[in-house]
Design a protein around this motif. Structure first.
Motif, PDB file in Angstrom:
ATOM      1  N   ALA A 101       0.801  -1.213   0.135  1.00 33.32           N
ATOM      2  CA  ALA A 101       0.018  -0.006  -0.069  1.00 33.32           C
ATOM      3  C   ALA A 101       1.001   1.160   0.106  1.00 33.32           C
TER       4      ALA A 101
ATOM      5  N   ASN B 257      -1.123   4.303  -1.202  1.00 32.69           N
ATOM      6  CA  ASN B 257      -2.349   4.288  -0.377  1.00 32.69           C
ATOM      7  C   ASN B 257      -1.764   4.357   0.963  1.00 32.69           C
TER       8      ASN B 257
ATOM      9  N   GLU C 299      -4.387   3.008   3.847  1.00 33.70           N
ATOM     10  CA  GLU C 299      -4.704   1.722   3.947  1.00 33.70           C
ATOM     11  C   GLU C 299      -3.436   1.067   4.960  1.00 33.70           C
TER      12      GLU C 299
END
Length: 853
Positions: free
Chosen positions: A7, A12, A15
């Protein structure tokens, strides 16, 4: 953990944080702590929080794991920099050692080596280990260690000096940077430019430096565009430099704007354009550039700048730059408030500015502050502090500090006289191109206070400084050639240099040139003296007047003498007034002399005091005033005037015009005689010979007559000769010696010696009779106007013609007619006259009646 890392790589972060927090919740999980700490350190997905990052890194290293070394390294960086945690070099050191032990292939060894080069708080430097770590890092493919090792081995580096090894490492680094630059790495191009800069590790190589700057500029690097433009300003392509600076300035580079403005003021090889220079500098000022404020502020204060002077605006700009801690602005403000050129001096404010500039490391501020403590301007002098500051500035390459410290050691006034240190400092300043230092050292070598003088070196330095426009060097050369100090005396060469100095505007050149022209006049070059007089120099006017008066180097011309002396007198020249007084004393209107002498006395002229004092003492030309006359003579004598001492000595000795005081008279005469005045010695000889106020003393009489005679006083030689020949007064007779002295004096033109010999040859009592020689000597004496010689010949004429009772004045007129005739015929006439025994007897009787002849 794998999903969390995936992630992070995908960006990201939400996450990733969720999964990392879940992993940390299960208990000790060093990788999770480590990855979460990195997110907090970098501000990825969370607000940057290095304090939290440090806490998490600490948890990550609390137990062994695969990331322990990496976490130690990252936490060490935070403690080293004090980022989010209190700086702690000791903890950083141990963390870095742990990272190295964990064999982290990142920059652990580099960071540890960096710390060990200089040491830190409670961490000792360890250059040997630092060098080992750098070497290991270099072997692992890192390039920076090569640069650090090159710095370490160079002179003044942190390792034992080894220029060859320093150069080897620097060259390896250059090779590595060249490979990266070939791949388009702009930072590598800039690093290469720095290697070849003036202070670069590979020595100043302007062409290579410029080549890499231009490569970086072509790659679009803004700083390189600016720096390449700056470098080109002093090259053979300054226009290209201007174009690059304009490009950078138009792209908003404020530093480029400031550089462009400075260049257009005439810096480098650029044609000045003051209007555009001011525009660019104003633009940079409006953008907040302290450099532009300082440049423009100094230009407004500099009278030689291309911009109109505007002191108020200039000081305001410097004050604005000083608020930004611009060190040069602070140094310039210190100079402004010290000099008093534009505003009243404020030493304490100046010192405050200079202290701030010094603390910021500007060598010119440090040098000026040292100068203030050296001279004690506005504060008490502090030589110890002055030396410390000036030496600091000198070590930073500030040539004015080298020069001032060298001069202070040379003068030996505020600082102890240290000629060796003075010479070394001045030589260093000369090598750095300081023209004033060339002049100071050149003058010291030529005729200065150094232990060993080197005239040829001094001459070379002064000529080089003069060639570069130093007008004081020209003055020094002019003076040296006039006075023959360190060089052969050459008045023409002196005039050449002083005329150049005058043309260059040196304030003392005109006076020095005039002194040379006056010296030329004294050597007979009346043209040079007249030139100085025509230029309005009062002393030259007086000298020219005296030259015409005395016929020195020019035909005697009393009228021209009067004109030039009058001009100098009107300008207040006391010596000219005194000379005019003497001129009128000998002229048809001697009473007018008193007014000129009074003017000279009012200006303190010792000679005029002596002349006027004698006039007032004797009551000549004006009413007698013995009291004032004595005062003037005593003042002149106290100032060393030998003529005044002579007059006072004779007056006190004889009691003429003053109450007789033999002791005081002797004091004056002995003082003057011992100072070398032959007439004073003559008067003393006469006094001791005749017993005039003192007991007769043959030894003293002969001593003083001899001293005067050896000093060229023919009257003393004649007096001593006459006394020895006749055995008169205190001196015992010595016919042979007396005869020789009289002949010497007579051959040199002394009329009294000629008259004495003439009569003695006619009388034939002491010397063997010789009427022809007697006639010759009497004729020579009478021709010079000797009164008793003329009278003897007149009496001889009357007696030879049976006119003993006739008018003696008529006989003297006959004598004048004979003497004014053709010399050989006149002499023959007188010789024939003296073949008559009655004529010889008459002449001899005059001789007996005139013992002083």
């Amino acid at each position: 953990m794998n999903r969390a890392q995936g992630a992070i790589e995908a960006g990201n972060y939400a996450e990733a944080i969720e999964r990392l927090e879940s992993a940390m919740a299960w208990g000790n999980n060093p990788p999770a702590y480590y990855e979460m700490a990195k997110l907090y350190e970098n501000g990825q997905g969370v607000e940057r929080n290095t304090r939290e990052a440090a806490r998490l890194y600490s948890k990550a290293i609390s137990q062994p794991s695969s990331i322990r070394g990496h976490a130690s390294l990252n936490l060490a960086k935070l403690f080293r920099e004090g980022d989010g945690v209190e700086r702690n070099d000791v903890l950083a050191y141990h963390l870095l050692r742990q990272a190295v032990d964990e064999q982290v292939d990142r920059d652990a060894k580099l960071m540890l080596a960096d710390l060990l080069v200089t040491g830190g708080d409670n961490v000792n430097a360890d250059p040997e280990l630092a060098a080992k770590l750098y070497q290991q890092a270099a072997e692992q493919g890192h390039t920076r260690p090569l640069l650090e090792l090159a710095k370490g081995y160079q002179p003044g580096g942190w390792l034992t000096e080894d220029p060859a090894r320093a150069n080897t490492y620097a060259q390896h680094y250059a090779n590595a940077m060249a490979e990266q630059a070939a791949k388009g790495d702009v930072d590598a191009m800039r690093d290469l430019a720095r290697l070849y800069a003036e202070d670069g590790l590979l020595g100043h190589q302007p062409e290579r430096q410029l080549r890499w700057l231009l490569h970086a500029a072509e790659a679009g690097d803004p700083a390189a565009i600016r720096d390449a433009g700056r470098a080109l300003l002093t090259s053979n392509d300054p226009q290209r430099g201007l174009d690059l600076l304009k490009r950078a300035a138009n792209n908003g580079d404020i530093e480029a704007m400031a550089l462009l403005g400075k260049a257009l003021l005439g810096e480098g090889n650029v044609r000045p354009d003051p209007i555009r220079a001011e525009q660019w500098l104003q633009t940079a000022v409006s953008e907040g550039s302290a450099e532009a404020m300082t440049t423009l502020g100094r230009a407004y204060l500099d009278s030689e700048s291309l911009l109109p002077t505007n002191p108020q605006r200039g000081i305001a700009l410097l004050e604005q730059a000083a608020q930004q801690d611009d060190a040069l602005a602070l140094a310039a403000l210190g100079e402004v408030y010290l000099s008093g050129e534009h505003i009243p001096t404020q030493p304490l404010l100046a010192i405050d500015y200079l202290q701030r500039g010094h603390e910021l490391g500007h060598p010119y501020a440090t040098a000026q502050l040292g100068s203030v403590y050296l001279e004690g301007r506005g504060i008490s002098s502090d030589p110890v502090r002055a030396v410390d500051l000036l030496q600091q500035a000198a070590d930073q390459g500030q040539t004015s500090a080298m020069r001032e410290l060298g001069e202070a050691y040379l003068e030996g006034e505020v600082l102890a006289y240290e000629p060796t240190q003075a010479e070394a400092l001045l030589q260093k300043a000369v090598e750095a191109g300081d023209i004033t230092a060339m002049t100071v050292l050149g003058e010291a070598y030529l005729d200065g206070p150094l232990l060993e003088q080197h005239p040829s070196q001094g001459l070379a330095l002064l000529e080089e400084a003069a060639r570069q426009g130093d007008s004081y060097a020209m003055v020094v050369l002019g003076r040296a050639y006039r006075e023959g100090k360190g060089v052969p005396q050459d008045l023409a060469e002196s005039q050449f240099w002083l005329e150049r100095a005058d043309q260059a505007g040196h304030p003392s050149a005109r006076e020095a040139l005039t002194r040379t022209q006056r010296e030329q006049g004294a050597r007979g070059d009346i043209r040079a003296l007249a030139e100085a007089a025509e230029d309005g120099d009062t002393a030259a006017m007086a000298d020219l007047g005296r030259a015409y008066l005395e016929g020195a180097g020019v035909e005697r011309n009393p009228e021209q003498a009067r004109i030039w002396l009058e001009r100098a007198h009107r300008e207040g020249h006391a010596g000219a007034s005194a000379s005019l007084g003497r001129l009128y004393l000998e002229g048809p209107n001697p009473a007018q002399a008193v007014d000129y002498l009074e003017a000279a006395v009012a200006d303190g002229h010792a000679g005029a005091r002596a002349d006027l004092g004698e006039i007032l003492l004797e009551g000549r030309l004006t009413a007698a005033n013995p009291e004032r006359g004595l005062t003037l003579l005593q003042q002149a004598a106290a100032n060393g005037h030998e003529g005044a001492k002579l007059t006072l000595g004779e007056a006190y000795l004889t009691g003429e015009h003053v109450e007789r005081n033999v002791e005081q008279g002797l004091d004056y005469l002995v003082g003057a005689a011992e100072a070398g005045n032959p007439h004073a010695a003559h008067l003393l000889g006469q006094a001791y010979q005749e017993g005039n106020g003192v007991p007769q003393d043959a030894e003293q009489a002969e001593r003083w007559f001899t001293q005067a005679s050896e000093a060229g006083n023919l009257s003393s030689r004649a007096s001593l000769g006459r006394a020895l020949l006749r055995g008169e007064g205190a001196i015992a007779q010595d016919i042979e010696r007396g005869h020789q002295l009289l002949r010497d004096a007579a051959e040199q033109g002394d009329a009294s010696a000629q008259a004495t010999l003439g009569r003695e040859y006619l009388r034939g009592e002491i010397l063997e009779p010789n009427r022809q020689q007697g006639a010759d000597y009497l004729f020579q004496a009478a021709t010079q106007g000797h009164s008793s010689a003329r009278l003897a010949l007149a009496e001889a004429y009357l007696s030879a013609n049976g006119l003993e009772s006739a008018n003696r004045e008529q006989a003297l007129l006959w004598l004048d007619d004979v003497i004014q005739g053709e010399s050989q015929l006149a002499l023959q006439t007188l010789r024939q006259l003296l073949t008559d025994d009655s004529a010889v007897k008459a002449a001899s009787e005059v001789a007996v009646a005139s013992p002083g002849s």
